[in-house]
Design an enzyme around this catalytic site. Structure first.
Site, mmCIF file in Angstrom:
data_model
loop_
_atom_site.group_PDB
_atom_site.id
_atom_site.type_symbol
_atom_site.label_atom_id
_atom_site.label_comp_id
_atom_site.label_asym_id
_atom_site.label_seq_id
_atom_site.Cartn_x
_atom_site.Cartn_y
_atom_site.Cartn_z
ATOM 1 N N HIS A 11 33.261 40.261 37.825
ATOM 2 C CA HIS A 11 32.715 41.021 38.961
ATOM 3 C C HIS A 11 31.289 40.588 39.284
ATOM 4 C CE1 HIS A 11 35.794 44.483 38.308
ATOM 5 N NE2 HIS A 11 36.170 43.698 39.307
ATOM 6 N N ASN B 86 40.203 45.553 31.622
ATOM 7 C CA ASN B 86 38.986 45.011 32.222
ATOM 8 C C ASN B 86 38.563 43.682 31.588
ATOM 9 O OD1 ASN B 86 37.307 45.765 34.376
ATOM 10 N ND2 ASN B 86 35.634 46.225 32.945
ATOM 11 N N GLU C 108 45.220 36.905 36.275
ATOM 12 C CA GLU C 108 45.462 38.271 35.791
ATOM 13 C C GLU C 108 46.618 38.280 34.783
ATOM 14 O OE1 GLU C 108 43.423 40.684 36.516
ATOM 15 O OE2 GLU C 108 42.533 40.167 38.467
ATOM 16 N N HIS D 60 36.614 40.894 33.347
ATOM 17 C CA HIS D 60 36.131 41.421 34.630
ATOM 18 C C HIS D 60 34.655 41.786 34.645
ATOM 19 C CE1 HIS D 60 40.323 41.377 35.684
ATOM 20 N NE2 HIS D 60 40.071 41.823 36.895
ATOM 21 N N HIS E 163 38.672 36.160 43.417
ATOM 22 C CA HIS E 163 38.694 37.078 42.281
ATOM 23 C C HIS E 163 39.329 36.433 41.037
ATOM 24 C CE1 HIS E 163 38.735 40.853 40.130
ATOM 25 N NE2 HIS E 163 40.031 40.699 39.897
ATOM 26 N N GLU F 23 41.610 55.907 32.044
ATOM 27 C CA GLU F 23 40.577 54.979 31.644
ATOM 28 C C GLU F 23 39.681 55.448 30.499
ATOM 29 O OE1 GLU F 23 40.017 52.304 34.416
ATOM 30 O OE2 GLU F 23 38.076 51.528 33.819
ATOM 31 N N LYS G 270 51.024 46.316 31.346
ATOM 32 C CA LYS G 270 50.173 47.256 32.079
ATOM 33 C C LYS G 270 50.758 48.665 32.036
ATOM 34 C CE LYS G 270 47.282 48.321 35.940
ATOM 35 N NZ LYS G 270 46.606 47.966 37.181
ATOM 36 N N LYS H 246 45.767 53.741 40.553
ATOM 37 C CA LYS H 246 44.397 53.683 41.077
ATOM 38 C C LYS H 246 44.461 53.324 42.542
ATOM 39 C CE LYS H 246 41.532 52.110 37.234
ATOM 40 N NZ LYS H 246 40.532 51.083 36.893
ATOM 41 N N ARG I 39 46.530 67.113 51.100
ATOM 42 C CA ARG I 39 46.261 67.170 49.654
ATOM 43 C C ARG I 39 47.299 66.452 48.812
ATOM 44 N NH1 ARG I 39 44.927 72.307 51.231
ATOM 45 N NH2 ARG I 39 42.696 72.505 51.551
ATOM 46 N N ARG J 91 42.820 51.851 28.455
ATOM 47 C CA ARG J 91 42.904 51.298 29.802
ATOM 48 C C ARG J 91 41.758 50.337 30.079
ATOM 49 N NH1 ARG J 91 45.374 53.895 35.325
ATOM 50 N NH2 ARG J 91 45.062 52.030 36.540
HETATM 51 N N1 LIG Z 1 44.585 49.581 42.417
HETATM 52 C C1 LIG Z 1 44.465 48.701 41.459
HETATM 53 O O1 LIG Z 1 44.685 48.996 40.276
HETATM 54 C C2 LIG Z 1 44.092 47.302 41.815
HETATM 55 C C3 LIG Z 1 44.178 46.292 40.849
HETATM 56 C C4 LIG Z 1 43.853 44.997 41.227
HETATM 57 C C5 LIG Z 1 43.467 44.729 42.534
HETATM 58 N N2 LIG Z 1 43.400 45.735 43.443
HETATM 59 C C6 LIG Z 1 43.005 45.473 44.829
HETATM 60 O O2 LIG Z 1 43.985 44.628 45.416
HETATM 61 C C7 LIG Z 1 43.382 43.917 46.499
HETATM 62 C C8 LIG Z 1 43.858 42.482 46.451
HETATM 63 O O3 LIG Z 1 45.265 42.445 46.546
HETATM 64 P P1 LIG Z 1 46.039 41.177 47.127
HETATM 65 O O4 LIG Z 1 45.567 39.958 46.457
HETATM 66 O O5 LIG Z 1 47.485 41.501 47.082
HETATM 67 O O6 LIG Z 1 45.469 41.083 48.612
HETATM 68 P P2 LIG Z 1 46.067 41.450 50.071
HETATM 69 O O7 LIG Z 1 46.785 42.728 50.052
HETATM 70 O O8 LIG Z 1 44.900 41.334 50.995
HETATM 71 O O9 LIG Z 1 47.067 40.270 50.347
HETATM 72 C C9 LIG Z 1 46.554 38.964 50.482
HETATM 73 C C10 LIG Z 1 47.173 38.261 51.684
HETATM 74 O O10 LIG Z 1 48.547 37.993 51.388
HETATM 75 C C11 LIG Z 1 49.344 38.280 52.529
HETATM 76 N N3 LIG Z 1 50.668 38.607 52.015
HETATM 77 C C12 LIG Z 1 51.067 39.751 51.451
HETATM 78 N N4 LIG Z 1 52.311 39.642 51.016
HETATM 79 C C13 LIG Z 1 52.727 38.404 51.343
HETATM 80 C C14 LIG Z 1 53.936 37.693 51.150
HETATM 81 N N5 LIG Z 1 54.971 38.229 50.475
HETATM 82 N N6 LIG Z 1 54.018 36.426 51.605
HETATM 83 C C15 LIG Z 1 52.957 35.856 52.226
HETATM 84 N N7 LIG Z 1 51.796 36.469 52.429
HETATM 85 C C16 LIG Z 1 51.690 37.742 51.986
HETATM 86 C C17 LIG Z 1 48.632 39.393 53.221
HETATM 87 O O11 LIG Z 1 48.982 39.388 54.597
HETATM 88 C C18 LIG Z 1 47.164 39.067 52.966
HETATM 89 O O12 LIG Z 1 46.643 38.272 53.994
HETATM 90 C C19 LIG Z 1 41.893 44.090 46.363
HETATM 91 O O13 LIG Z 1 41.423 44.961 47.362
HETATM 92 C C20 LIG Z 1 41.714 44.724 44.985
HETATM 93 O O14 LIG Z 1 40.599 45.581 44.928
HETATM 94 C C21 LIG Z 1 43.714 47.012 43.101
HETATM 95 ZN ZN LIG Z 2 41.260 41.693 38.575
#
Ligand SMILES: NC(=O)c1ccc[n+]([C@@H]2O[C@H](COP(=O)([O-])OP(=O)(O)OC[C@H]3O[C@@H](n4cnc5c(N)ncnc54)[C@H](O)[C@@H]3O)[C@@H](O)[C@H]2O)c1
Ligand SMILES: [Zn+2]
Length: 363
Positions: free
Chosen positions: A253, A246, A186, A249, A266, A238, A228, A144, A122, A242
């Site tokens: 999306h 978006n 972003e 987006h 994205h 949200e 942020k 999130k 939990r 918040r």
């Molecule tokens: N929780 C939230 O508020 C929120 C907001 C925006 C996006 N997201 C989520 O985030 C995800 C996308 O995140 P992302 O773009 O970081 O993708 P990711 O975590 O898949 O990373 C992308 C790639 O970068 C590589 N990588 C990571 N760090 C590295 C580094 N320092 N040097 C070289 N390579 C590196 C990873 O191995 C991976 O292959 C999506 O699933 C999206 O839904 C969440």
């Molecule tokens: Zn985004």
């Protein structure tokens, strides 16, 4: 630029966020006691572990026991299967309510790792150490967390705030240029909705940012994260504030869904979404010169050509958006560079604008 620390107050306490050069070293004094004499689970993916796991060795010195947990690299990590496997490994390793979880990786590791921390017994305390630009400016901040269903991305999740976020600039040095370009959309989004000076920084230093210049990148990350943090602090769950995040987006999306997640990145989708929000903004309060500046900056960032898109298909997808309400879609529209508001627009009016927008920007 030196590391900066910002506090995000929320319903369950305070998250301290360190951002910039030397963030890891600076955080150690406070984070080490939090890890002290406890079992610490480190969640990462193989490529990230290989590149950067050693960077957090000294931070983890205080732990009694470090247990490495691995998730698949990329979006496929965000599944119930991952959560089940991780939590079982945590039970087997003797994880307790006061064990700690440390997430090292991009947004995917962050989302599934945070969700796991929020569910395990939990909820146990966790830290985010974001290693991608996207995670540093966006995903790691705000609490999130989510996993995907085969039917829908991010469909199951929790709001659960990390205790710490440590965004060290050293991680950004190994990122491919394309990852930086995608995350810049972003940053520009955030600038448009809340920080005119950040917009001007990107305008004046776009080439340096795209080339990964550490100095300018650090400034941009700090400013974007600060916006942020301010928004999430004012509105954790949200409501209208918040929802400003978006911006770009709603159409973004829908484009990802219609074009295909593998086909359109994205950031590029958000880029188009920002262009369209600018068009709608001009019909509202956004003045021509600011709209022109937004278009010019996005134009310099390079968007892929989109072929054969139909307004109707996009409109159908937007109507099914998880953020749609019964009454119609709430659109986030820029009112100036540095400000945005949520405006409810009737579907017919948007469809009309969308059709001419697509004629203008799609081949
Ligand atoms: N929780 C939230 O508020 C929120 C907001 C925006 C996006 N997201 C989520 O985030 C995800 C996308 O995140 P992302 O773009 O970081 O993708 P990711 O975590 O898949 O990373 C992308 C790639 O970068 C590589 N990588 C990571 N760090 C590295 C580094 N320092 N040097 C070289 N390579 C590196 C990873 O191995 C991976 O292959 C999506 O699933 C999206 O839904 C969440
Ligand atoms: Zn985004």
């Amino acid at each position: 630029v030196a590391a900066q620390s910002l506090d995000l107050s929320h319903q369950t306490g305070t998250t301290r966020v360190w951002i910039g050069p030397g963030a890891l070293a600076q955080a150690a004094a406070e984070v080490s006691p939090w890890l002290g004499r406890r079992k610490v689970f480190v969640v990462s993916s193989a490529p990230v572990r290989k590149l950067h796991r050693r960077s957090i060795d000294s931070l983890l010195d205080a732990a009694a026991d470090v247990v490495e947990l691995e998730v698949p690299d990329g979006e496929s990590a965000k599944s119930f299967a991952t959560v089940e496997r991780l939590t079982r490994e945590m039970v087997i390793a003797g994880g307790k309510r006061d064990s700690r979880l440390v997430i090292l990786g991009g947004g995917t590791v962050g989302d599934v790792g945070g969700f796991t921390a929020g569910c395990f017994l939990r909820g146990i305390d966790y830290a985010q150490i974001p290693t991608t630009l996207l995670a540093q400016v966006d995903a790691a901040i705000g609490g999130k967390t989510a996993v995907n269903l085969p039917e829908a991305k991010n469909a199951v999740g929790l709001f659960v705030q990390p205790r710490w976020v440590i965004s060290d600039d050293r991680f950004l040095r190994t990122l491919p240029p394309e990852a930086i370009r995608q995350a810049l959309f972003e940053i520009v989004k955030t600038a448009i909705l809340g920080d005119r000076a950040l917009f001007e920084l990107v305008e004046s230093s776009l080439e340096k940012l795209l080339a990964g210049d550490p100095e300018v990148l650090a400034q941009a990350v700090q400013r974007t994260a600060a916006v942020k943090i301010g928004i999430v602090a004012a509105d954790e769950r949200e409501g209208d504030r918040r929802r400003l995040l978006n911006l770009g987006h709603t159409l973004g999306h829908a484009l990802e869904t219609v074009v295909g997640h593998g086909e359109l990145a994205h950031g590029d989708a958000v880029g188009y979404g920002l262009l369209f929000a600018t068009v709608l903004g001009e019909r509202n309060q956004l003045a021509g010169p600011d709209a022109e500046r937004i278009r010019r900056l996005l134009g310099r960032m390079g968007l892929p050509r989109l072929a054969g898109l139909e307004a109707r298909a996009l409109s159908e997808v937007m109507a099914r958006d998880k953020k749609a309400r019964e009454s119609g879609l709430a659109w986030v529209l820029p009112v100036a560079i540095g400000g945005a508001e949520v405006v409810e627009l009737a579907r017919g009016a948007v469809d009309h604008e969308l059709a001419s927008f697509l004629e203008g920007s799609v081949e």
